[in-house]
Scaffold this motif. Sequence first.
Motif, PDB file in Angstrom:
ATOM      1  N   UNK A 106      -3.256   1.512   0.816  1.00 46.96           N
ATOM      2  CA  UNK A 106      -2.289   2.500   1.299  1.00 46.96           C
ATOM      3  C   UNK A 106      -0.995   2.360   0.511  1.00 46.96           C
ATOM      4  N   UNK A 107      -0.271   3.479   0.411  1.00 45.48           N
ATOM      5  CA  UNK A 107       1.030   3.462  -0.268  1.00 45.48           C
ATOM      6  C   UNK A 107       2.030   4.257   0.562  1.00 45.48           C
ATOM      7  N   UNK A 108       3.268   3.780   0.605  1.00 45.90           N
ATOM      8  CA  UNK A 108       4.362   4.503   1.240  1.00 45.90           C
ATOM      9  C   UNK A 108       5.544   4.439   0.287  1.00 45.90           C
ATOM     10  N   UNK A 109       5.711   5.493  -0.521  1.00 51.04           N
ATOM     11  CA  UNK A 109       6.767   5.504  -1.536  1.00 51.04           C
ATOM     12  C   UNK A 109       8.159   5.465  -0.917  1.00 51.04           C
ATOM     13  N   UNK A 110       8.335   6.139   0.231  1.00 48.25           N
ATOM     14  CA  UNK A 110       9.660   6.179   0.869  1.00 48.25           C
ATOM     15  C   UNK A 110      10.111   4.786   1.310  1.00 48.25           C
ATOM     16  N   UNK A 111       9.178   4.008   1.833  1.00 51.79           N
ATOM     17  CA  UNK A 111       9.508   2.658   2.304  1.00 51.79           C
ATOM     18  C   UNK A 111       9.253   1.594   1.242  1.00 51.79           C
TER      19      UNK A 111
END
Length: 185
Positions: A106-111
């Motif tokens: 999974x990836x979360x660019x904002x965080x």
Amino acid sequence: SDLEQYVGQTMTVQITEVKPKKRNLVVSRRALLQAERESMQADFWTTIEVGQDFTGTVKTIKKYGAFVNLGPIDGFLHVGEISWSRISHPNEVLNDGQEIQVRILKMDKEKNRISLGMKQLVQNPWQGLGEKYPSERIVPGKVTRIADFGAFIELEPGVEGLVHISELAWRRVGSVAEVLSVGDE
């Protein structure tokens, strides 16, 4: 702590403050390195995607998982994503500074967060288990854990089954330890 190592060196810096009246110029190497790091991170985010495999270095091990350096960014490898077998602490499998293969889950660019997996790189031992161990077949196993309600039996690495306390003997069993011990075949 020892600034002597920088005397006589030529380095690129960023000007952070100019005071012409005092003839004072403040520069920062750290600000330049931080800007370069942010640029590298932005480039990294554009090149990665879920399912991609990387070689990373174990940076920090905690009881709940490990932080793995992928270059400009660190990712988190949860203890449940390390192995198909049950492990109680990541240091059973990993060491600080060890190079490992991981997959992006999974990836979360904002965080700025990346979730990693290691067990996804090897075959799931539960695949095809129905054919290998059909119902009613008698197979050998090793007792790995005992609980109040039964015993966990390992059939092969990564595959455990539960024998309920009511299935341990024909007679009434008050405690699993009356019949089995950890390590028994």
